[in-house]
Design a protein around this motif. Structure first.
Motif, PDB file in Angstrom:
ATOM      1  N   LEU A  46       0.855  -1.174   0.000  1.00  0.00           N
ATOM      2  CA  LEU A  46       0.000   0.000   0.000  1.00  0.00           C
ATOM      3  C   LEU A  46       0.895   1.229   0.000  1.00  0.00           C
ATOM      4  O   LEU A  46       1.911   1.255   0.699  1.00  0.00           O
ATOM      5  N   HIS A  48       0.900   5.779  -0.654  1.00  0.00           N
ATOM      6  CA  HIS A  48       0.177   7.022  -0.896  1.00  0.00           C
ATOM      7  C   HIS A  48       0.877   7.749  -2.032  1.00  0.00           C
ATOM      8  O   HIS A  48       2.096   7.930  -2.011  1.00  0.00           O
ATOM      9  N   THR A  59      -4.590   6.662  -1.436  1.00  0.00           N
ATOM     10  CA  THR A  59      -3.916   5.416  -1.088  1.00  0.00           C
ATOM     11  C   THR A  59      -4.184   4.395  -2.188  1.00  0.00           C
ATOM     12  O   THR A  59      -5.311   4.281  -2.674  1.00  0.00           O
ATOM     13  N   ALA A  97      -7.162   2.007  -3.084  1.00  0.00           N
ATOM     14  CA  ALA A  97      -7.347   1.054  -1.987  1.00  0.00           C
ATOM     15  C   ALA A  97      -7.578   1.816  -0.696  1.00  0.00           C
ATOM     16  O   ALA A  97      -7.254   3.005  -0.590  1.00  0.00           O
ATOM     17  N   GLU A  98      -8.135   1.128   0.254  1.00  0.00           N
ATOM     18  CA  GLU A  98      -8.270   1.701   1.582  1.00  0.00           C
ATOM     19  C   GLU A  98      -6.959   1.478   2.323  1.00  0.00           C
ATOM     20  O   GLU A  98      -6.203   0.571   2.002  1.00  0.00           O
ATOM     21  N   GLY A  99      -6.691   2.293   3.317  1.00  0.00           N
ATOM     22  CA  GLY A  99      -5.457   2.176   4.077  1.00  0.00           C
ATOM     23  C   GLY A  99      -5.442   0.973   4.999  1.00  0.00           C
ATOM     24  O   GLY A  99      -6.422   0.218   5.089  1.00  0.00           O
ATOM     25  N   VAL A 100      -4.360   0.803   5.728  1.00  0.00           N
ATOM     26  CA  VAL A 100      -4.198  -0.353   6.609  1.00  0.00           C
ATOM     27  C   VAL A 100      -5.152  -0.324   7.802  1.00  0.00           C
ATOM     28  O   VAL A 100      -5.413  -1.350   8.413  1.00  0.00           O
ATOM     29  N   PHE A 101      -5.710   0.844   8.130  1.00  0.00           N
ATOM     30  CA  PHE A 101      -6.624   0.963   9.273  1.00  0.00           C
ATOM     31  C   PHE A 101      -8.092   0.924   8.841  1.00  0.00           C
ATOM     32  O   PHE A 101      -8.982   1.350   9.569  1.00  0.00           O
ATOM     33  N   ARG A 102      -8.385   0.358   7.672  1.00  0.00           N
ATOM     34  CA  ARG A 102      -9.740   0.352   7.107  1.00  0.00           C
ATOM     35  C   ARG A 102     -10.773  -0.339   7.993  1.00  0.00           C
ATOM     36  O   ARG A 102     -11.948  -0.022   7.930  1.00  0.00           O
ATOM     37  N   ASP A 103     -10.342  -1.276   8.828  1.00  0.00           N
ATOM     38  CA  ASP A 103     -11.282  -2.029   9.658  1.00  0.00           C
ATOM     39  C   ASP A 103     -11.206  -1.642  11.135  1.00  0.00           C
ATOM     40  O   ASP A 103     -11.663  -2.378  12.005  1.00  0.00           O
ATOM     41  N   GLN A 104     -10.673  -0.459  11.414  1.00  0.00           N
ATOM     42  CA  GLN A 104     -10.510  -0.025  12.795  1.00  0.00           C
ATOM     43  C   GLN A 104     -11.869   0.318  13.410  1.00  0.00           C
ATOM     44  O   GLN A 104     -12.670   1.041  12.815  1.00  0.00           O
TER      45      GLN A 104
END
Length: 115
Positions: A46, A48, A59, A97-104
């Motif tokens: 991923l 930016h 992203t 794409a969504e970032g690494v914290f998409r499911d926070q």
């Protein structure tokens, strides 16, 4: 070792079932819209990206990479030079794409503003 010269292309679906590939012009010291780096992104990474011409970014996930190495006698590897004068070229295909914290999730005490 010379840095890798990366060009980024955003892939978006076309109605025909094929894709559009739009080049991203990243800011760089070289002023060529490319990223010069010793550590190019890998498939699945991923990252930016910010397009300095369109003034837009986001992203993205790396989908594919295509390498191009200089041939002896070319502009990037002149005759009588032992090595190329420019590092390998790498075309990097990305898609939004969504970032690494998409499911926070919010913690219970954060949901009501901490009150």
């Amino acid at each position: 070792m010379k840095p890798v010269v990366c060009s980024f292309y955003i892939r978006t679906p076309a109605e025909s079932g094929q894709f559009y590939y739009d080049r991203v012009n990243v800011g760089s010291y070289h002023g060529d819209g490319k990223l010069h780096t010793p550590q190019p992104p890998q498939v699945g990474d991923l990252l930016h990206l910010w397009d300095t011409v369109k003034r837009d970014g986001g992203t993205y996930v790396v989908l594919a990479r295509q390498w191009l190495y200089s041939s002896y006698g070319s502009t990037n590897w002149p005759v009588l030079e032992q090595q190329p004068t420019v590092g390998p070229l790498l075309e990097v295909i990305v898609e939004p794409a969504e970032g690494v914290f998409r499911d926070q999730a919010l913690r219970p005490d954060e949901e009501d503003g901490g009150q």
